[in-house]
Design a protein around this motif. Structure first.
Motif, PDB file in Angstrom:
ATOM      1  N   HIS A   1      -7.939   7.060   7.419  1.00 61.14           N
ATOM      2  CA  HIS A   1      -8.184   7.729   6.129  1.00 61.14           C
ATOM      3  C   HIS A   1      -7.243   8.922   6.017  1.00 61.14           C
ATOM      4  CE1 HIS A   1     -10.776   9.243   2.843  1.00 61.14           C
ATOM      5  NE2 HIS A   1     -10.611  10.433   3.375  1.00 61.14           N
TER       6      HIS A   1
ATOM      7  N   VAL B   1      -2.625  -1.266   0.270  1.00 59.88           N
ATOM      8  CA  VAL B   1      -2.747  -1.460   1.722  1.00 59.88           C
ATOM      9  C   VAL B   1      -2.420  -2.915   2.043  1.00 59.88           C
ATOM     10  CG1 VAL B   1      -4.278  -1.439   3.726  1.00 59.88           C
ATOM     11  CG2 VAL B   1      -4.559   0.288   1.950  1.00 59.88           C
TER      12      VAL B   1
ATOM     13  N   TYR C   1      -3.411  -4.880   4.373  1.00 60.84           N
ATOM     14  CA  TYR C   1      -4.414  -4.777   5.437  1.00 60.84           C
ATOM     15  C   TYR C   1      -4.088  -5.757   6.556  1.00 60.84           C
ATOM     16  CZ  TYR C   1      -6.501  -8.415   2.468  1.00 60.84           C
ATOM     17  OH  TYR C   1      -6.725  -9.514   1.697  1.00 60.84           O
TER      18      TYR C   1
ATOM     19  N   GLN D   1      -4.300  -4.975  -0.863  1.00 61.12           N
ATOM     20  CA  GLN D   1      -5.518  -4.477  -1.513  1.00 61.12           C
ATOM     21  C   GLN D   1      -5.141  -3.162  -2.175  1.00 61.12           C
ATOM     22  OE1 GLN D   1      -8.481  -5.055  -2.570  1.00 61.12           O
ATOM     23  NE2 GLN D   1      -9.979  -4.570  -0.976  1.00 61.12           N
TER      24      GLN D   1
ATOM     25  N   VAL E   1      -7.602   1.959  -2.079  1.00 57.69           N
ATOM     26  CA  VAL E   1      -8.431   1.938  -0.869  1.00 57.69           C
ATOM     27  C   VAL E   1      -8.600   3.361  -0.337  1.00 57.69           C
ATOM     28  CG1 VAL E   1      -8.512   1.132   1.529  1.00 57.69           C
ATOM     29  CG2 VAL E   1      -7.676  -0.390  -0.276  1.00 57.69           C
TER      30      VAL E   1
ATOM     31  N   THR F   1      -9.145   2.418   5.568  1.00 54.77           N
ATOM     32  CA  THR F   1      -8.859   1.047   5.972  1.00 54.77           C
ATOM     33  C   THR F   1      -9.120   0.890   7.457  1.00 54.77           C
ATOM     34  OG1 THR F   1      -7.299  -0.783   5.712  1.00 54.77           O
ATOM     35  CG2 THR F   1      -6.350   1.303   6.398  1.00 54.77           C
ATOM     36  N   SER F   2      -9.647  -0.259   7.788  1.00 52.39           N
ATOM     37  CA  SER F   2     -10.077  -0.525   9.144  1.00 52.39           C
ATOM     38  C   SER F   2      -8.901  -1.111   9.929  1.00 52.39           C
ATOM     39  CB  SER F   2     -11.176  -1.572   9.015  1.00 52.39           C
ATOM     40  OG  SER F   2     -11.997  -1.561  10.093  1.00 52.39           O
TER      41      SER F   2
ATOM     42  N   ALA G   1      -1.795  -1.747   9.840  1.00 51.69           N
ATOM     43  CA  ALA G   1      -1.869  -1.785   8.375  1.00 51.69           C
ATOM     44  C   ALA G   1      -0.646  -1.042   7.851  1.00 51.69           C
ATOM     45  CB  ALA G   1      -3.142  -1.102   7.880  1.00 51.69           C
TER      46      ALA G   1
ATOM     47  N   VAL H   1       0.200   1.245   4.725  1.00 54.59           N
ATOM     48  CA  VAL H   1      -0.446   1.894   3.583  1.00 54.59           C
ATOM     49  C   VAL H   1       0.610   2.628   2.764  1.00 54.59           C
ATOM     50  CG1 VAL H   1      -2.572   2.163   4.918  1.00 54.59           C
ATOM     51  CG2 VAL H   1      -1.072   4.103   4.661  1.00 54.59           C
TER      52      VAL H   1
END
Ligand code: HEM
Ligand code: CU
Length: 443
Positions: free
Chosen positions: A230, A239, A241, A248, A251, A254-255, A262, A264
């Motif tokens: 974050h 992202v 992902y 996506q 966001v 993100t995990s 990832a 971003v």
């Protein structure tokens, strides 16, 4: 695709990323990676024997193009003590190259693989005990750009999260050995970005300008924890992902699994400091998973105004004339001992949340009031910070802080007690503050 020509890949140390690939064809790309075992900083006063790909943690960033034939050279420095190898998640083939690259100190191995799948991939050492090689810093990222390239952006950075399992508790000084039991328990003392606490803070913060498009290549070396990645105050416009093709939009967090990544991307619309965290938040504020993106440029009040008003709030309307706090009575402190006792109560309930129980603050966010040269030079500054609040750049014990301390709603007695308490605690130089002193500063 046909392989045309040959070149040597430029690899970069974090947080830098090699430049985008301009080629419109696949090539034979030679990648040289040297393993170096060396003692490095983990936190202030804390060192660790890191096993590195290319001299830093995370290891050097590799950038290639879809279709490239990558000739990978793994060199194990003769001064190293252990054999190592590399498993690149960008490889289609047994062990991701691990068996092919098992390399003793003073040796070099070579294998070649075809970059068939575009994406952002983790690489890591896979020599037994694998967990220990990863825990000691052996991971990094390899980007396989799609044939059509990535969209153009203004800034690209390389950020990788990971954990360290030390025998000493968080912050315990000296060279810290690896603790296998803590690693098996998945109970790290440190969770960090780019290999150490504060690696991207202060003058090492990553930067951008207002209106820029920023792309972060984010990896998670683990070895155990999933990151809830974050950026405080930003929304990821895009992202990729899991480092794949899918995007996506919009966001917040993100995990990123251990051994995953990832990409971003976001625009930095408003100047200021943006803090990268693992939003499993105790890791950020208590284990080191904090980094700063400093955005410069002009304010844009159409996006964000900053505070516009701060005033007395009276829910009952104008009829309530008295601020109830005025009625709160604490016994007047006579002696230094009493001041210390009452002051400590105020400290615990009000100040400790930010400056911490032992007054050491939080690196990059809240300055230490322990052994604070800023405070000791002029104790009135402590009184003023409490009654008026404090903002703007200050330097405490050689570190710059540019935060905001809110004004505290306390009586003159309470302020006198708490400032006396901090002056006579945490290795500060002592002194006493009276309610009269506070009144003088208040005016
Ligand atoms: C700065 C004391 C509460 C956040 C300072 C400084 C002192 C101080 C003496 C000057 C810098 C230094 O010596 O390190 C206190 C006391 C408090 C209190 C006695 C309780 C009565 C808080 C709280 C917060 C906070 C609750 C967080 C919400 C900060 C920040 C700065 C600061 C961010 C640096 C401001 C800047 O960068 O200009 N504080 N503090 N403080 N404090 Fe506090
Ligand atoms: Cu290794």
């Amino acid at each position: 695709a046909e392989i045309v020509g040959e070149e040597t890949a430029e690899l970069t140390l974090p947080p830098d990323v090699p430049p985008p690939i301009e080629r419109d064809h696949a090539t034979k790309l030679i990648a040289n990676m040297e393993v170096i075992e060396k003692e490095m900083r983990l936190a202030d006063g804390v060192t660790y024997t890191m096993w590195t790909f290319g001299g830093d943690v995370p290891g050097k960033f590799i950038r290639a193009r879809e279709g490239d034939m990558i000739e990978f050279h793994l060199q194990n420095h003769p001064d190293n003590k252990l054999p190592h190898n590399i498993d690149l998640h960008a490889v289609n083939g047994p062990g991701g190259g691990a068996e092919s690259t098992f390399t003793a100190p003073g040796r070099e191995t070579v294998f070649t693989f075809r970059a068939l799948n575009p994406g952002l991939y983790v690489y890591h050492c896979a020599t037994a005990p694998v967990g220990m090689h990863i825990a000691n810093g052996m991971y990094g990222l390899i980007l396989i750009e799609p044939a059509e390239g990535l969209s153009e952006v203004d800034e690209e950075y390389y950020v990788m999260q990971s954990e360290f399992y030390t025998e000493g508790d968080y912050g315990e000084r000296g060279l810290q050995p690896f603790d296998m039991d803590r690693a098996i328990e998945e109970d790290p003392e440190y969770v960090v970005f780019n290999g150490s606490v504060g690696s991207m803070q202060g003058e090492n913060a990553i930067t951008s300008e207002r209106g820029d498009q920023v792309r972060l290549f984010v990896g998670n070396g683990g070895p155990n924890l999933t990151s809830s990645f974050h950026v405080i105050g930003e929304i990821f416009d895009k992202v990729h992902y899991e480092g794949g093709d899918r995007v996506q939009n919009n966001v917040q967090t993100t995990s990123i699994p251990a051994g995953g990544s990832a990409i971003v991307e976001f625009e930095t619309e408003v100047p200021g400091n943006y803090i990268l965290v693992d939003h499993a938040i105790f890791r950020a504020f208590n284990k080191g998973a904090l980094a700063t993106l400093a955005v410069s440029g002009e304010e844009d009040e159409n996006v964000f105004t900053g505070q516009q008003l701060e005033q007395v709030y009276q829910p009952e309307g104008g009829a309530v004339q008295e601020i109830p706090q005025e009625e709160r009575t604490i016994p007047a402190a006579e002696t230094l001992e009493e001041q210390m006792e009452y002051g400590r109560e105020v400290y615990t309930s009000v100040c400790q949340a930010c400056h911490m129980q032992d007054g050491t603050g939080i690196e990059g966010a809240f300055p230490p009031i322990a052994n604070s040269d800023y405070l000791n030079e002029n104790p009135d500054r402590g009184i003023s910070a409490v009654v008026h609040g404090l903002s703007g750049e200050i330097t405490v014990n050689g570190e710059t802080y540019d935060g905001v301390m809110p004004r505290q709603n306390l009586t003159n007695e309470e302020v006198a007690n708490v400032t006396t308490y901090i002056l006579n605690s945490f290795d500060n130089e002592g002194g006493r503050v009276t309610p009269g002193d506070v009144e003088r500063i208040r005016e």
